[in-house]
Design a protein around this motif. Sequence first.
Motif, PDB file in Angstrom:
ATOM      1  N   GLY A 196      37.012  20.714  41.423  1.00 57.24           N
ATOM      2  CA  GLY A 196      36.410  19.498  40.898  1.00 57.24           C
ATOM      3  C   GLY A 196      36.656  19.259  39.423  1.00 57.24           C
ATOM      4  N   ASN A 197      36.813  20.311  38.634  1.00 60.12           N
ATOM      5  CA  ASN A 197      37.042  20.173  37.193  1.00 60.12           C
ATOM      6  C   ASN A 197      38.502  20.371  36.802  1.00 60.12           C
ATOM      7  OD1 ASN A 197      34.384  19.588  36.471  1.00 60.12           O
ATOM      8  ND2 ASN A 197      33.835  21.740  36.246  1.00 60.12           N
ATOM      9  N   ASP A 198      39.367  20.683  37.765  1.00 56.34           N
ATOM     10  CA  ASP A 198      40.781  20.937  37.478  1.00 56.34           C
ATOM     11  C   ASP A 198      40.955  21.909  36.322  1.00 56.34           C
ATOM     12  OD1 ASP A 198      41.811  19.242  39.469  1.00 56.34           O
ATOM     13  OD2 ASP A 198      41.551  17.494  38.185  1.00 56.34           O
ATOM     14  N   ARG A 199      40.275  23.044  36.394  1.00 58.29           N
ATOM     15  CA  ARG A 199      40.376  24.016  35.311  1.00 58.29           C
ATOM     16  C   ARG A 199      40.187  25.433  35.829  1.00 58.29           C
ATOM     17  NH1 ARG A 199      34.562  23.410  32.100  1.00 58.29           N
ATOM     18  NH2 ARG A 199      33.313  24.251  33.813  1.00 58.29           N
ATOM     19  N   LEU A 200      40.493  26.360  34.950  1.00 61.52           N
ATOM     20  CA  LEU A 200      40.212  27.778  35.148  1.00 61.52           C
ATOM     21  C   LEU A 200      39.122  28.157  34.157  1.00 61.52           C
ATOM     22  CD1 LEU A 200      43.868  29.119  35.192  1.00 61.52           C
ATOM     23  CD2 LEU A 200      42.433  28.606  37.160  1.00 61.52           C
ATOM     24  N   THR A 201      38.184  28.980  34.589  1.00 58.78           N
ATOM     25  CA  THR A 201      37.122  29.447  33.710  1.00 58.78           C
ATOM     26  C   THR A 201      37.167  30.968  33.663  1.00 58.78           C
ATOM     27  OG1 THR A 201      35.726  27.556  34.206  1.00 58.78           O
ATOM     28  CG2 THR A 201      34.627  29.499  33.342  1.00 58.78           C
ATOM     29  N   LEU A 202      37.141  31.516  32.458  1.00 55.92           N
ATOM     30  CA  LEU A 202      37.117  32.961  32.267  1.00 55.92           C
ATOM     31  C   LEU A 202      35.678  33.396  32.029  1.00 55.92           C
ATOM     32  CD1 LEU A 202      38.624  35.660  31.793  1.00 55.92           C
ATOM     33  CD2 LEU A 202      38.776  35.009  29.387  1.00 55.92           C
ATOM     34  N   LEU A 203      35.212  34.342  32.839  1.00 52.08           N
ATOM     35  CA  LEU A 203      33.859  34.873  32.710  1.00 52.08           C
ATOM     36  C   LEU A 203      33.911  36.354  32.400  1.00 52.08           C
ATOM     37  CD1 LEU A 203      32.090  33.351  35.843  1.00 52.08           C
ATOM     38  CD2 LEU A 203      31.846  32.606  33.487  1.00 52.08           C
ATOM     39  N   HIS A 204      32.894  36.826  31.728  1.00 52.63           N
ATOM     40  CA  HIS A 204      32.719  38.253  31.510  1.00 52.63           C
ATOM     41  C   HIS A 204      31.369  38.642  32.077  1.00 52.63           C
ATOM     42  CE1 HIS A 204      31.914  41.867  28.790  1.00 52.63           C
ATOM     43  NE2 HIS A 204      32.788  42.220  29.703  1.00 52.63           N
ATOM     44  N   CYS A 225      29.711  33.131  30.258  1.00 49.65           N
ATOM     45  CA  CYS A 225      30.981  32.423  30.271  1.00 49.65           C
ATOM     46  C   CYS A 225      31.579  32.550  28.878  1.00 49.65           C
ATOM     47  CB  CYS A 225      30.763  30.954  30.629  1.00 49.65           C
ATOM     48  SG  CYS A 225      32.261  29.992  30.689  1.00 49.65           S
ATOM     49  N   ILE A 226      32.793  33.120  28.771  1.00 50.99           N
ATOM     50  CA  ILE A 226      33.364  33.323  27.440  1.00 50.99           C
ATOM     51  C   ILE A 226      34.487  32.349  27.116  1.00 50.99           C
ATOM     52  CG2 ILE A 226      32.686  35.740  27.281  1.00 50.99           C
ATOM     53  CD1 ILE A 226      35.471  36.531  28.143  1.00 50.99           C
ATOM     54  N   ALA A 227      35.008  31.630  28.089  1.00 53.19           N
ATOM     55  CA  ALA A 227      36.067  30.649  27.810  1.00 53.19           C
ATOM     56  C   ALA A 227      36.241  29.748  29.021  1.00 53.19           C
ATOM     57  CB  ALA A 227      37.378  31.340  27.496  1.00 53.19           C
ATOM     58  N   SER A 228      36.745  28.565  28.755  1.00 55.33           N
ATOM     59  CA  SER A 228      37.042  27.630  29.829  1.00 55.33           C
ATOM     60  C   SER A 228      38.194  26.749  29.370  1.00 55.33           C
ATOM     61  CB  SER A 228      35.805  26.781  30.135  1.00 55.33           C
ATOM     62  OG  SER A 228      36.072  25.923  31.194  1.00 55.33           O
ATOM     63  N   ALA A 229      39.142  26.496  30.248  1.00 60.62           N
ATOM     64  CA  ALA A 229      40.290  25.660  29.882  1.00 60.62           C
ATOM     65  C   ALA A 229      40.694  24.811  31.064  1.00 60.62           C
ATOM     66  CB  ALA A 229      41.468  26.531  29.453  1.00 60.62           C
ATOM     67  N   PHE A 247      39.233  39.048  39.782  1.00 62.83           N
ATOM     68  CA  PHE A 247      38.980  39.956  38.667  1.00 62.83           C
ATOM     69  C   PHE A 247      40.275  40.221  37.916  1.00 62.83           C
ATOM     70  CE2 PHE A 247      35.067  40.758  40.900  1.00 62.83           C
ATOM     71  CZ  PHE A 247      34.181  40.987  39.870  1.00 62.83           C
ATOM     72  N   LEU A 248      40.199  40.196  36.588  1.00 62.95           N
ATOM     73  CA  LEU A 248      41.361  40.455  35.741  1.00 62.95           C
ATOM     74  C   LEU A 248      41.559  41.930  35.467  1.00 62.95           C
ATOM     75  CD1 LEU A 248      40.972  37.632  33.078  1.00 62.95           C
ATOM     76  CD2 LEU A 248      42.541  37.699  35.018  1.00 62.95           C
ATOM     77  N   ASP A 249      40.466  42.665  35.350  1.00 57.14           N
ATOM     78  CA  ASP A 249      40.556  44.074  34.966  1.00 57.14           C
ATOM     79  C   ASP A 249      39.260  44.786  35.304  1.00 57.14           C
ATOM     80  OD1 ASP A 249      38.707  43.304  32.970  1.00 57.14           O
ATOM     81  OD2 ASP A 249      40.288  43.043  31.502  1.00 57.14           O
ATOM     82  N   ASP A 250      39.180  46.048  34.916  1.00 60.53           N
ATOM     83  CA  ASP A 250      37.986  46.848  35.165  1.00 60.53           C
ATOM     84  C   ASP A 250      36.873  46.573  34.177  1.00 60.53           C
ATOM     85  OD1 ASP A 250      39.189  48.028  37.313  1.00 60.53           O
ATOM     86  OD2 ASP A 250      39.865  49.787  36.213  1.00 60.53           O
ATOM     87  N   ASN A 251      37.083  45.682  33.214  1.00 60.54           N
ATOM     88  CA  ASN A 251      36.064  45.351  32.231  1.00 60.54           C
ATOM     89  C   ASN A 251      35.193  44.192  32.689  1.00 60.54           C
ATOM     90  OD1 ASN A 251      36.843  47.321  30.366  1.00 60.54           O
ATOM     91  ND2 ASN A 251      38.494  46.010  29.632  1.00 60.54           N
ATOM     92  N   MET A 252      35.219  43.885  33.986  1.00 58.26           N
ATOM     93  CA  MET A 252      34.387  42.848  34.585  1.00 58.26           C
ATOM     94  C   MET A 252      34.711  41.447  34.070  1.00 58.26           C
ATOM     95  SD  MET A 252      32.640  44.478  36.829  1.00 58.26           S
ATOM     96  CE  MET A 252      31.223  43.502  37.299  1.00 58.26           C
ATOM     97  N   ARG A 253      35.973  41.217  33.697  1.00 55.34           N
ATOM     98  CA  ARG A 253      36.395  39.860  33.358  1.00 55.34           C
ATOM     99  C   ARG A 253      36.997  39.244  34.609  1.00 55.34           C
ATOM    100  NH1 ARG A 253      40.357  39.682  28.632  1.00 55.34           N
ATOM    101  NH2 ARG A 253      41.343  41.230  29.938  1.00 55.34           N
TER     102      ARG A 253
END
Length: 102
Positions: free
Chosen positions: A69-77, A89-93, A56-62
């Motif tokens: 397998g995808n060699d990436r980080l995915t940001l979810l809200h 899913c709000i971003a993926s890199a 978790f990144l913060d209290d805003n549920m991000r």
Amino acid sequence: DSGGGDDDDDDEAVLVVSDLGNDRLSLWTLQGNFIAEYGSFGTGLGQFGSPTGVSFLDDNMRLVVTEFGNDRLTLLHLNFKASEEQPQCIASASAAGGAADG
């Protein structure tokens, strides 16, 4: 209920588990009740390739999901309460910062 303190925070708290074998996340209450599952195998938004960790990144549920397998980080809200809605899913890199070859 012990009668002491404020249990409201526990009612909204969510435990997120990365399910490596099924390429998804599962969401649970702190009491152990299943809420929802999110994701499927793939490389698009809302899809995972062997998710191995969640933070978790913060209290805003991000939160950030690491994917082996995808060699990436995915940001979810997680924009839901109880089980009213599915997370979005709000971003993926990719870890390298580039687009996947197609």
